[in-house]
Design an enzyme around this catalytic site. Structure first.
Site, PDB file in Angstrom:
ATOM      1  N   ALA A 193      86.075 -39.444 -71.190  1.00  0.00           N
ATOM      2  CA  ALA A 193      87.106 -38.544 -71.692  1.00  0.00           C
ATOM      3  C   ALA A 193      88.473 -39.196 -71.606  1.00  0.00           C
ATOM      4  CB  ALA A 193      87.104 -37.242 -70.900  1.00  0.00           C
ATOM      5  N   VAL A 194      89.302 -38.887 -72.585  1.00  0.00           N
ATOM      6  CA  VAL A 194      90.703 -39.305 -72.615  1.00  0.00           C
ATOM      7  C   VAL A 194      91.517 -38.045 -72.856  1.00  0.00           C
ATOM      8  CG1 VAL A 194      92.448 -40.677 -73.832  1.00  0.00           C
ATOM      9  CG2 VAL A 194      90.155 -41.622 -73.459  1.00  0.00           C
ATOM     10  N   GLU A 196      74.423 -38.726 -74.062  1.00  0.00           N
ATOM     11  CA  GLU A 196      74.328 -37.476 -74.794  1.00  0.00           C
ATOM     12  C   GLU A 196      75.740 -37.120 -75.232  1.00  0.00           C
ATOM     13  OE1 GLU A 196      70.953 -37.759 -72.155  1.00  0.00           O
ATOM     14  OE2 GLU A 196      73.043 -37.514 -71.543  1.00  0.00           O
ATOM     15  N   ASN A 200      80.997 -33.241 -81.949  1.00  0.00           N
ATOM     16  CA  ASN A 200      82.098 -34.101 -81.498  1.00  0.00           C
ATOM     17  C   ASN A 200      82.168 -35.339 -82.394  1.00  0.00           C
ATOM     18  OD1 ASN A 200      83.955 -35.707 -80.158  1.00  0.00           O
ATOM     19  ND2 ASN A 200      83.216 -35.131 -78.123  1.00  0.00           N
ATOM     20  N   TYR A 229      80.740 -43.982 -80.622  1.00  0.00           N
ATOM     21  CA  TYR A 229      79.453 -44.461 -80.133  1.00  0.00           C
ATOM     22  C   TYR A 229      78.682 -45.213 -81.218  1.00  0.00           C
ATOM     23  CZ  TYR A 229      80.564 -41.213 -76.343  1.00  0.00           C
ATOM     24  OH  TYR A 229      81.180 -40.544 -75.314  1.00  0.00           O
TER      25      TYR A 229
END
Length: 166
Positions: A85-86, A118, A123, A130
């Site tokens: 996360a950012v 996952e 998203n 990814y």
């Protein structure tokens, strides 16, 4: 990981990736709630996993302050990205890519044959990131994210012959 190489010759580093310490965990827990709401990892889960899990907690600093993190582990079979996360105000600066580079470098260093993750099926930003690293869709895990009941896409990349997507 070393400071951002894209800072330019003689320029101060833009970011640094480091291991998170126990003192960083309350910040991480607060960001989890801020970014993931009801499906956030709880403070208790983070603390327990940090102390007793087989995971590595990494943080990325921008201008001296934490702005993102990743959590990953290796069970001897495959590397698994558990969280990345950012914070919203720091997005769009390549920090997610930097955390992915760190994750992939560690996976290769350990000699893992595969890396797994996952991601929420909706998203799109994470999915694009990814996929740029070679991750491919494996299957859907129905209602994986709770309490929302949101599906997750399981993704995998084979690490032999891996080359960065960026």
């Amino acid at each position: 990981m070393t400071p951002a190489e894209g800072a330019g010759a003689g320029a101060a580093p833009a970011w640094v990736i480091r291991d998170l310490g126990r003192a960083d965990l309350p910040w991480m827990a607060a960001q989890e709630v801020r970014m993931f709401g009801a499906s956030a990892w709880s403070r208790e889960l983070i603390q327990h996993d940090y102390l007793y899990g087989l995971t590595r907690y990494r943080g990325i600093e921008l201008d001296g302050g934490l702005v993102g993190y990743s959590v990953y582990g290796y069970d001897g079979d495959a590397f698994h990205l558990l969280n990345l996360a950012v914070v919203p105000e720091a997005r769009g600066r390549g920090l997610g890519r930097a955390l992915m580079d760190d994750f992939m470098a560690e996976a290769r260093h350990e000699g893992a044959p595969d890396a797994w993750l996952e991601v929420a099926v909706d998203n799109e930003i994470a999915l694009a990131l990814y996929r740029a690293y070679g991750f491919e869709d494996v299957r859907i895990r129905r209602k994986y994210y709770q309490p929302e009941g949101l599906d997750a896409l399981v993704m995998r990349v084979q690490l032999s012959g891996y080359e960065p997507g960026f």
